[in-house]
Design a protein around this motif. Structure first.
Motif, PDB file in Angstrom:
ATOM      1  N   ASP A 295      48.584 -17.377  58.819  1.00  0.00           N
ATOM      2  CA  ASP A 295      47.567 -18.240  58.302  1.00  0.00           C
ATOM      3  C   ASP A 295      48.339 -19.669  57.586  1.00  0.00           C
ATOM      4  O   ASP A 295      48.743 -19.848  56.327  1.00  0.00           O
ATOM      5  CB  ASP A 295      47.033 -17.366  57.027  1.00  0.00           C
ATOM      6  CG  ASP A 295      45.816 -18.254  56.400  1.00  0.00           C
ATOM      7  OD1 ASP A 295      45.630 -19.300  56.782  1.00  0.00           O
ATOM      8  OD2 ASP A 295      45.199 -17.754  55.250  1.00  0.00           O
ATOM      9  N   TRP A 296      48.670 -20.415  58.506  1.00  0.00           N
ATOM     10  CA  TRP A 296      49.504 -21.853  58.278  1.00  0.00           C
ATOM     11  C   TRP A 296      48.562 -22.725  57.259  1.00  0.00           C
ATOM     12  O   TRP A 296      49.152 -23.215  56.243  1.00  0.00           O
ATOM     13  CB  TRP A 296      49.793 -22.420  59.308  1.00  0.00           C
ATOM     14  CG  TRP A 296      50.673 -21.690  60.267  1.00  0.00           C
ATOM     15  CD1 TRP A 296      50.298 -21.264  61.613  1.00  0.00           C
ATOM     16  CD2 TRP A 296      52.116 -21.693  60.164  1.00  0.00           C
ATOM     17  NE1 TRP A 296      51.590 -20.802  62.330  1.00  0.00           N
ATOM     18  CE2 TRP A 296      52.380 -20.780  61.232  1.00  0.00           C
ATOM     19  CE3 TRP A 296      52.901 -21.643  59.052  1.00  0.00           C
ATOM     20  CZ2 TRP A 296      53.720 -20.306  61.328  1.00  0.00           C
ATOM     21  CZ3 TRP A 296      54.057 -21.328  59.382  1.00  0.00           C
ATOM     22  CH2 TRP A 296      54.545 -20.796  60.149  1.00  0.00           C
ATOM     23  N   ARG A 297      47.234 -22.406  57.447  1.00  0.00           N
ATOM     24  CA  ARG A 297      46.488 -23.317  56.565  1.00  0.00           C
ATOM     25  C   ARG A 297      46.397 -23.067  55.127  1.00  0.00           C
ATOM     26  O   ARG A 297      46.120 -23.865  54.232  1.00  0.00           O
ATOM     27  CB  ARG A 297      44.926 -23.452  57.329  1.00  0.00           C
ATOM     28  CG  ARG A 297      45.002 -24.091  58.609  1.00  0.00           C
ATOM     29  CD  ARG A 297      45.188 -25.585  58.610  1.00  0.00           C
ATOM     30  NE  ARG A 297      44.234 -26.211  57.980  1.00  0.00           N
ATOM     31  CZ  ARG A 297      43.373 -27.044  58.676  1.00  0.00           C
ATOM     32  NH1 ARG A 297      43.078 -26.854  60.173  1.00  0.00           N
ATOM     33  NH2 ARG A 297      42.198 -27.668  58.161  1.00  0.00           N
TER      34      ARG A 297
ATOM     35  N   ALA B 101      46.766 -24.455  65.132  1.00  0.00           N
ATOM     36  CA  ALA B 101      46.226 -24.206  63.747  1.00  0.00           C
ATOM     37  C   ALA B 101      45.768 -25.449  62.979  1.00  0.00           C
ATOM     38  O   ALA B 101      45.181 -25.500  61.992  1.00  0.00           O
ATOM     39  CB  ALA B 101      47.191 -23.504  62.589  1.00  0.00           C
TER      40      ALA B 101
ATOM     41  N   ILE C 154      47.720 -28.180  62.489  1.00  0.00           N
ATOM     42  CA  ILE C 154      48.725 -28.830  61.558  1.00  0.00           C
ATOM     43  C   ILE C 154      49.252 -29.975  62.420  1.00  0.00           C
ATOM     44  O   ILE C 154      49.789 -29.390  63.570  1.00  0.00           O
ATOM     45  CB  ILE C 154      49.605 -27.990  61.273  1.00  0.00           C
ATOM     46  CG1 ILE C 154      49.128 -26.644  60.564  1.00  0.00           C
ATOM     47  CG2 ILE C 154      50.659 -28.543  60.159  1.00  0.00           C
ATOM     48  CD1 ILE C 154      48.330 -26.942  59.199  1.00  0.00           C
TER      49      ILE C 154
ATOM     50  N   ALA D 277      48.934 -27.334  50.677  1.00  0.00           N
ATOM     51  CA  ALA D 277      47.720 -26.782  50.352  1.00  0.00           C
ATOM     52  C   ALA D 277      47.570 -26.273  48.917  1.00  0.00           C
ATOM     53  O   ALA D 277      46.573 -26.089  48.390  1.00  0.00           O
ATOM     54  CB  ALA D 277      47.271 -26.060  51.349  1.00  0.00           C
TER      55      ALA D 277
ATOM     56  N   ARG E 243      48.924 -28.375  54.835  1.00  0.00           N
ATOM     57  CA  ARG E 243      47.557 -29.175  55.062  1.00  0.00           C
ATOM     58  C   ARG E 243      47.568 -29.953  56.387  1.00  0.00           C
ATOM     59  O   ARG E 243      48.468 -30.440  56.909  1.00  0.00           O
ATOM     60  CB  ARG E 243      47.652 -30.512  53.837  1.00  0.00           C
ATOM     61  CG  ARG E 243      47.272 -29.915  52.745  1.00  0.00           C
ATOM     62  CD  ARG E 243      47.579 -30.881  51.372  1.00  0.00           C
ATOM     63  NE  ARG E 243      47.170 -32.290  51.790  1.00  0.00           N
ATOM     64  CZ  ARG E 243      47.443 -33.214  51.015  1.00  0.00           C
ATOM     65  NH1 ARG E 243      48.076 -33.103  49.872  1.00  0.00           N
ATOM     66  NH2 ARG E 243      47.165 -34.495  51.368  1.00  0.00           N
ATOM     67  N   ALA E 244      46.189 -30.132  57.002  1.00  0.00           N
ATOM     68  CA  ALA E 244      46.159 -30.748  58.214  1.00  0.00           C
ATOM     69  C   ALA E 244      46.723 -32.068  58.344  1.00  0.00           C
ATOM     70  O   ALA E 244      47.005 -32.567  59.539  1.00  0.00           O
ATOM     71  CB  ALA E 244      44.571 -30.284  58.580  1.00  0.00           C
TER      72      ALA E 244
END
Length: 367
Positions: free
Chosen positions: A83-85, A122, A124, A223, A89-90
């Motif tokens: 779960d990279w997000r 994801a 990113i 994030a 942050r994108a």
């Protein structure tokens, strides 16, 4: 991602016990030594506070996940499930740096590419020059992901702009001060102070100033960052008054000018005083006895060994004649130079300082 994860505090190998003790005294839970640093468990507030208050750590890594990977396809598949997000942050580019050791995945560049692919999937953004770094370590087939939450190395406090030759990093100076027994409750004298690092660090410690108070950090672009909570944390670290005064001197007039400016920027110029004179003119300040600490020229920093031995001998004579009962710490690269002082000094662990292997030699001056 769990609310509690492993946090790694990096420091020069050999000084891990000193950093562990600092982390324990700062209230971090069960810090433990590991090669090249100290680990403990905590959440994002502990990451922020470690960056803010720890003087000896060179960077703070948040270990956000790990899994076994025996080949690149497995690395790719499992990295895409993370779960990279929840962490990244994108809109903030990330740079991936991978290392492989004793693993079936042995090609660091190929490993980097697989993780980059997972991040892109994801949403990113990647950036070869990005300030935010994701470190991937594959050792014994275990893949560990860590975010460098510090950004610029933590010795960059944001106050010292004037430096001379072979400046000592603030983080290393803080650990050497601790290794010499300094805890903020006694005066410090540095008779070869250069840009004033030892004196300024000691003054900040005595005043309870947070070393990270004047800079920004990489975690502010994650994030998980909460700007209001961070502002409250910084505001909660308030300076205290101290009756102590800290003294530095040097025969280089330009170094003294730099030291005074650096102390003023750090906000300790009222208790950190610098004078231009030779070691032969050194005398103990009024008040209680404390610590004399110095980082004299040595090894690769100067060519003529006879001059070096003479300098160390003169330094030792001045201390024996005028600083009886004081503690002393000398950072140098050769045991022979430490012996040349004529003082009884115990060697500490070998530490890399700008590519030169040095030790802190410390003891008490007889008398």
């Amino acid at each position: 991602m769990s609310d509690s994860f492993e946090i790694f505090l990096a420091c020069p190998p050999g000084l891990e016990p000193l950093l562990r003790d600092e982390a324990r005294e700062a209230g971090f839970a069960a810090p433990a030594c590991t090669p090249g640093g100290v680990t403990f468990r905590g959440g994002w507030p502990e990451v922020w506070r470690a960056n803010l208050v720890l003087r000896g750590a060179s960077r703070v890594l948040a270990r956000i996940g790990e899994f076994r990977a025996l080949h690149l396809a497995q690395l790719d598949k499992r990295a895409r499930k993370m779960d990279w997000r929840a962490v990244l942050r994108a809109d903030v580019p990330v740079k991936v740096e991978a290392t492989c050791r004793k693993s079936r995945i042995y090609h660091a560049k190929a490993a980097t590419q697989r993780v980059e692919g997972a991040l892109e999937a994801a949403g990113i953004a990647l950036g070869a020059e990005a300030e935010l770094v994701l470190r991937v370590r594959i050792e014994d087939d275990l893949c560990t992901f860590s975010v460098d939450t510090s950004g610029a190395l933590l010795h960059k406090r944001g106050f010292k702009t004037g430096t001379g030759k072979a400046p000592m990093r603030e983080t290393l100076a803080a650990l050497f001060l601790r290794g010499a027994g300094f805890d903020g409750s006694a005066p410090v004298v540095d008779p070869m102070c250069g840009s004033g690092t030892f004196v300024i660090e000691a003054a900040e410690m005595a005043m309870g100033l947070a070393p990270g108070r004047g800079r920004s950090f990489a975690f502010e672009r994650l994030a998980s960052f909460d700007a209001d909570a961070w502002a409250a944390m910084r505001a909660a670290v308030t300076p205290r008054e101290t009756p102590l005064v800290f003294h530095g001197s040097d025969r280089n007039e330009g170094a003294i000018a730099n030291a005074r400016e650096n102390a003023a920027r750090a906000g300790v110029d009222q208790i950190a005083r610098f004078r231009h004179h030779a070691i032969s003119d050194l005398s103990p300040p009024d008040g209680p006895k404390g610590l004399v600490i110095a980082n004299p020229p040595y090894g690769g920093r100067i060519g003529n060994k006879k001059l070096l031995y003479g300098l160390y001998g003169s330094f030792g004579q001045v201390l024996k004649q005028r600083f009886a009962g004081w503690h002393v710490g000398v950072v140098t690269s050769e045991a022979g130079l430490a012996r040349a002082t004529g003082l009884k000094l115990e060697p500490g662990p070998v530490v890399d300082h700008g590519g030169i292997r040095v030790r802190l030699y410390q003891g008490r001056i007889a008398g």
